[in-house]
Scaffold this active site. Structure first.
Site, mmCIF file in Angstrom:
data_model
loop_
_atom_site.group_PDB
_atom_site.id
_atom_site.type_symbol
_atom_site.label_atom_id
_atom_site.label_comp_id
_atom_site.label_asym_id
_atom_site.label_seq_id
_atom_site.Cartn_x
_atom_site.Cartn_y
_atom_site.Cartn_z
ATOM 1 N N GLU A 83 93.579 55.670 24.505
ATOM 2 C CA GLU A 83 92.812 54.484 24.102
ATOM 3 C C GLU A 83 92.752 54.439 22.585
ATOM 4 O O GLU A 83 92.537 55.491 21.971
ATOM 5 C CB GLU A 83 91.404 54.535 24.703
ATOM 6 C CG GLU A 83 91.437 54.443 26.220
ATOM 7 C CD GLU A 83 90.045 54.413 26.864
ATOM 8 O OE1 GLU A 83 89.036 54.373 26.144
ATOM 9 O OE2 GLU A 83 89.987 54.431 28.098
ATOM 10 N N HIS A 124 87.969 49.179 27.987
ATOM 11 C CA HIS A 124 86.866 50.137 28.190
ATOM 12 C C HIS A 124 85.496 49.468 27.971
ATOM 13 O O HIS A 124 84.697 49.877 27.129
ATOM 14 C CB HIS A 124 87.033 51.352 27.261
ATOM 15 C CG HIS A 124 86.327 52.573 27.774
ATOM 16 N ND1 HIS A 124 86.816 53.839 27.595
ATOM 17 C CD2 HIS A 124 85.165 52.738 28.453
ATOM 18 C CE1 HIS A 124 85.993 54.726 28.133
ATOM 19 N NE2 HIS A 124 84.976 54.069 28.661
ATOM 20 N N ARG A 177 87.965 56.971 34.397
ATOM 21 C CA ARG A 177 88.647 57.605 33.275
ATOM 22 C C ARG A 177 90.150 57.463 33.413
ATOM 23 O O ARG A 177 90.706 57.664 34.507
ATOM 24 C CB ARG A 177 88.321 59.108 33.221
ATOM 25 C CG ARG A 177 87.055 59.423 32.455
ATOM 26 C CD ARG A 177 87.228 59.071 30.973
ATOM 27 N NE ARG A 177 86.018 59.218 30.197
ATOM 28 C CZ ARG A 177 85.062 58.283 30.057
ATOM 29 N NH1 ARG A 177 85.160 57.134 30.674
ATOM 30 N NH2 ARG A 177 84.016 58.510 29.292
HETATM 31 P P1 NAD Z 1 79.008 61.557 38.490
HETATM 32 O O1 NAD Z 1 79.154 62.916 37.925
HETATM 33 O O2 NAD Z 1 77.669 61.093 38.899
HETATM 34 O O3 NAD Z 1 80.016 61.384 39.724
HETATM 35 C C1 NAD Z 1 81.307 61.869 39.739
HETATM 36 C C2 NAD Z 1 81.638 62.208 41.177
HETATM 37 O O4 NAD Z 1 83.000 62.597 41.249
HETATM 38 C C3 NAD Z 1 80.826 63.365 41.742
HETATM 39 O O5 NAD Z 1 80.153 62.998 42.932
HETATM 40 C C4 NAD Z 1 81.853 64.449 41.993
HETATM 41 O O6 NAD Z 1 81.531 65.232 43.119
HETATM 42 C C5 NAD Z 1 83.089 63.629 42.214
HETATM 43 N N1 NAD Z 1 84.317 64.379 42.045
HETATM 44 C C6 NAD Z 1 84.593 65.374 41.166
HETATM 45 N N2 NAD Z 1 85.835 65.833 41.352
HETATM 46 C C7 NAD Z 1 86.362 65.119 42.381
HETATM 47 C C8 NAD Z 1 87.622 65.129 43.041
HETATM 48 N N3 NAD Z 1 88.586 65.972 42.687
HETATM 49 N N4 NAD Z 1 87.815 64.264 44.036
HETATM 50 C C9 NAD Z 1 86.844 63.391 44.405
HETATM 51 N N5 NAD Z 1 85.633 63.347 43.828
HETATM 52 C C10 NAD Z 1 85.401 64.190 42.823
HETATM 53 O O7 NAD Z 1 79.631 60.581 37.382
HETATM 54 P P2 NAD Z 1 79.332 59.034 37.244
HETATM 55 O O8 NAD Z 1 78.155 58.839 36.366
HETATM 56 O O9 NAD Z 1 79.344 58.419 38.582
HETATM 57 O O10 NAD Z 1 80.614 58.574 36.414
HETATM 58 C C11 NAD Z 1 81.859 58.485 37.063
HETATM 59 C C12 NAD Z 1 82.962 58.229 36.068
HETATM 60 O O11 NAD Z 1 82.786 56.960 35.464
HETATM 61 C C13 NAD Z 1 83.018 59.225 34.925
HETATM 62 O O12 NAD Z 1 84.355 59.518 34.654
HETATM 63 C C14 NAD Z 1 82.437 58.455 33.757
HETATM 64 O O13 NAD Z 1 82.894 58.926 32.523
HETATM 65 C C15 NAD Z 1 82.951 57.070 34.058
HETATM 66 N N6 NAD Z 1 82.223 55.986 33.417
HETATM 67 C C16 NAD Z 1 82.970 55.011 32.829
HETATM 68 C C17 NAD Z 1 82.337 53.946 32.238
HETATM 69 C C18 NAD Z 1 83.129 52.883 31.559
HETATM 70 O O14 NAD Z 1 82.711 52.394 30.532
HETATM 71 N N7 NAD Z 1 84.238 52.480 32.105
HETATM 72 C C19 NAD Z 1 80.939 53.872 32.255
HETATM 73 C C20 NAD Z 1 80.209 54.866 32.905
HETATM 74 C C21 NAD Z 1 80.881 55.915 33.505
HETATM 75 C C1 MLT Z 2 80.917 56.627 29.723
HETATM 76 O O1 MLT Z 2 81.513 57.613 30.150
HETATM 77 O O2 MLT Z 2 79.674 56.587 29.641
HETATM 78 C C2 MLT Z 2 81.714 55.438 29.345
HETATM 79 O O3 MLT Z 2 82.985 55.753 29.018
HETATM 80 C C3 MLT Z 2 81.024 54.511 28.459
HETATM 81 C C4 MLT Z 2 81.333 54.532 27.001
HETATM 82 O O4 MLT Z 2 80.848 55.392 26.289
HETATM 83 O O5 MLT Z 2 81.996 53.630 26.544
#
Ligand code: NAD
Ligand code: MLT
Length: 528
Positions: A258, A277, A229
């Site tokens: 964004e 993204h 994020r």
């Molecule tokens: P998740 O909830 O499974 O994992 C997040 C982790 O972050 C957890 O283990 C939590 O304990 C940890 N965390 C929380 N606060 C913290 C801190 N202060 N310091 C260190 N660790 C901390 O989430 P996920 O499914 O693994 O997703 C992770 C991120 O990726 C999210 O922000 C999600 O929105 C993003 N994401 C982005 C895309 C994209 O298109 N770029 C796609 C999928 C997910």
């Molecule tokens: C997500 O958090 O799942 C990602 O940002 C993916 C998206 O919706 O584009």
């Protein structure tokens, strides 16, 4: 019912909604007043990261039952406001994990080998072979900040490519980290050890600007990858640290704003590579999150449990058939109890006995709370009932015992105003036939439903006749009754099912008789 979809999702998800009979409206351009207008008639709203679901949007959504997020991050949804309005928020936490992890790995390689930069120059006719001397991942250290679903997947993939993995995540166990081959370390140690640092936390007040000037200094010589994020990494500081050579490079898929504004410094630093993204943008991931979200929206609109609800009691799908009948029973017991107490609610206890005590009962307890609060005319459902209790300072306790005395399963709802308390016990006969089996110390066998009258009276000849005569003379038909007493000649309690409301004149007549100690009038809105 109407489901409004305001960010593009895969057709497979739209089909699930249409097949469930919903009227699906897609509009990806909605903003401001137009969004408020469109949401006002919607029962379900589906978004990705593009739509800001603010308190104002949730207030406008008078009929909203659920907001479905076709993806993981819910930082664009005001979950507290949703809870206040009794709206479920559910995401699709599994469907795009692999896609996001693969994109992270791709971005790590792209940064290490300057692939986008070399590509652009070759397309422009320049053979810049000698300008690029990359770094190998093998033997290097990967620092993972946030070892959740995506972080773990990235760690596993890059571990298998020969990287050493250290991770910082204050909320996971060392054991879990060890199982995927990562060493849990403190934040500063993670930054210092990493050759490549990859961020996988959600954006929360705690993680906002988690990595700024001082942290980037600790990563000196390394690369920073952020496919989680925007907002977790300070973009101005990052651009400056790559530009001045403190960092070797950065790869970003997500941004604080964004689309990324044209004047962002990130666009003008050679060794910062960017994608718009795209982490979840694979066909498989989009289909997964769209169908999973559509399934959850359909479930919510059918009154069924929502598996990935973030602000409502969650229920295991396989356990739902076992607890489903108790949801209505608990709500009824709550409604009866609160209408009998007639005082200021201070404490509610929901107790489970017998087989039901072996189940996950969060949703059942929330339904009991909904039942207690509903007759007090609070805007309540199972999503916001626990929050309403907390906001109003009502203490809630839950207890369970597998031992059952007379029934296979029993639910007791006790309400207290601080001085007096009252308990209503309910059970299911033959697994699905609800009964109120105790009111305080009186054992009864009352069928809950419609309108009920509960009288406390002296146990003497003629009292039941009096009540019947008063009801009859005011045109109130008694459909059923159950009488219980403590001891002969003591106090008795009688539960009547009546077909119509008891008029004021009848109430005055009943309450004016010395033999009647108290009368309560209960409405169960059609009951069970
Ligand atoms: P998740 O909830 O499974 O994992 C997040 C982790 O972050 C957890 O283990 C939590 O304990 C940890 N965390 C929380 N606060 C913290 C801190 N202060 N310091 C260190 N660790 C901390 O989430 P996920 O499914 O693994 O997703 C992770 C991120 O990726 C999210 O922000 C999600 O929105 C993003 N994401 C982005 C895309 C994209 O298109 N770029 C796609 C999928 C997910
Ligand atoms: C997500 O958090 O799942 C990602 O940002 C993916 C998206 O919706 O584009």
């Amino acid at each position: 019912m109407k489901v409004l979809v305001t960010d593009p999702i895969a057709d497979a998800g739209l089909s699930v909604l249409r097949e469930a009979g919903h009227d699906v409206e897609t509009n990806y351009e909605l903003e401001g007043e137009a969004l408020l207008e469109a949401v006002s008639s919607a029962h379900g709203l589906i978004v990705r990261s593009g739509t800001e679901v603010t308190r104002e949007v949730l207030e406008a959504g008078e009929n909203l039952v659920i907001v479905g997020r076709a993806g993981i991050g819910v930082d664009n949804i005001d979950i507290d406001a949703a809870t206040d309005h009794g709206v479920i928020v559910a995401n699709a936490p599994e469907g795009n994990v692999r896609a996001a992890a693969e994109h992270t790995v791709a971005m790590t390689f792209a940064a290490a080998r300057s692939i986008p930069q070399a590509h652009v120059r070759l397309k422009a006719g320049e053979w810049a072979k000698s300008d690029y001397l990359g770094a190998e991942l093998n033997g290097k250290t990967l620092g993972v900040v946030g070892l959740g679903r995506v972080g773990q997947e990235v760690a596993k993939k890059l571990d298998s490519l020969g990287m050493d993995i250290v991770a910082y995540d204050p909320y996971i166990s060392e054991e879990r980290a060890e199982r995927i081959g990562a060493e849990l370390v403190e934040f500063e140690a993670c930054l210092e050890a990493a050759d490549f640092l990859t961020v996988h936390t959600p954006l929360t007040p705690e993680t906002e600007d988690l990595i700024s000037d001082a942290e980037l200094e600790l990563l000196e010589g390394g690369y920073l990858i952020n496919c989680a994020r925007g907002g977790v990494v300070d973009e101005d500081a990052l651009a400056a640290k790559v530009e001045d050579g403190t960092l070797s490079g950065a790869a970003l898929d997500v941004f604080a704003e964004e689309p990324l504004p044209e004047d962002s410094p990130l666009l003008y630093v050679e060794d910062v590579i960017v994608t718009p993204h795209l982490g979840a943008s694979t066909e498989a991931a989009q289909e997964n999150v769209a169908t999973s979200t559509a399934d959850q929206v359909s479930a919510a609109l059918a009154g069924e449990p929502v598996i990935n609800a973030l602000n409502a009691p969650s229920v295991d799908e396989s356990a739902f058939p076992r607890i489903e009948p108790y949801i209505g029973l608990a709500e009824t017991a709550g409604k009866v109890a609160t209408q009998l107490l007639e005082g200021r609610m201070e404490r509610i206890e929901v107790a489970y006995e017998g087989e039901i005590a072996a189940e996950e009962v969060d949703l059942v307890t929330a339904s009991a709370l909904k039942g207690v609060f509903e007759p007090l005319e609070w805007q309540v459902n199972a999503v916001n009932a626990p929050q309403i209790a907390e906001d109003r300072g009502v203490e809630v306790t839950e207890s369970k015992t597998r031992q059952a005395e007379d029934f296979q399963s029993l639910i007791s709802v006790t309400v207290s105003d601080g001085d007096d308390e009252l308990t209503v016990d309910g059970t299911l006969f033959a697994g699905d036939d609800p009964r109120i089996v105790r009111i305080d110390s009186y054992r009864v066998d009352a069928i809950p439903g419609g309108r009920m009258v509960v009288t406390r009276n002296t146990d003497e000849p003629g009292v039941i006749g009096l009540i019947g005569t008063v009801m009859g003379s005011h045109g109130v038909n008694i459909a059923g009754m159950f009488n219980a007493r403590e001891a002969i000649g003591g106090e008795a309690l009688t539960v009547y099912n009546v077909d119509t409301e008891v008029p004021d004149a009848a109430r005055e007549e009943l309450e004016g008789d010395d033999r009647i100690i108290g009368v309560s009038y209960i409405t169960l809105d059609g009951g069970l």
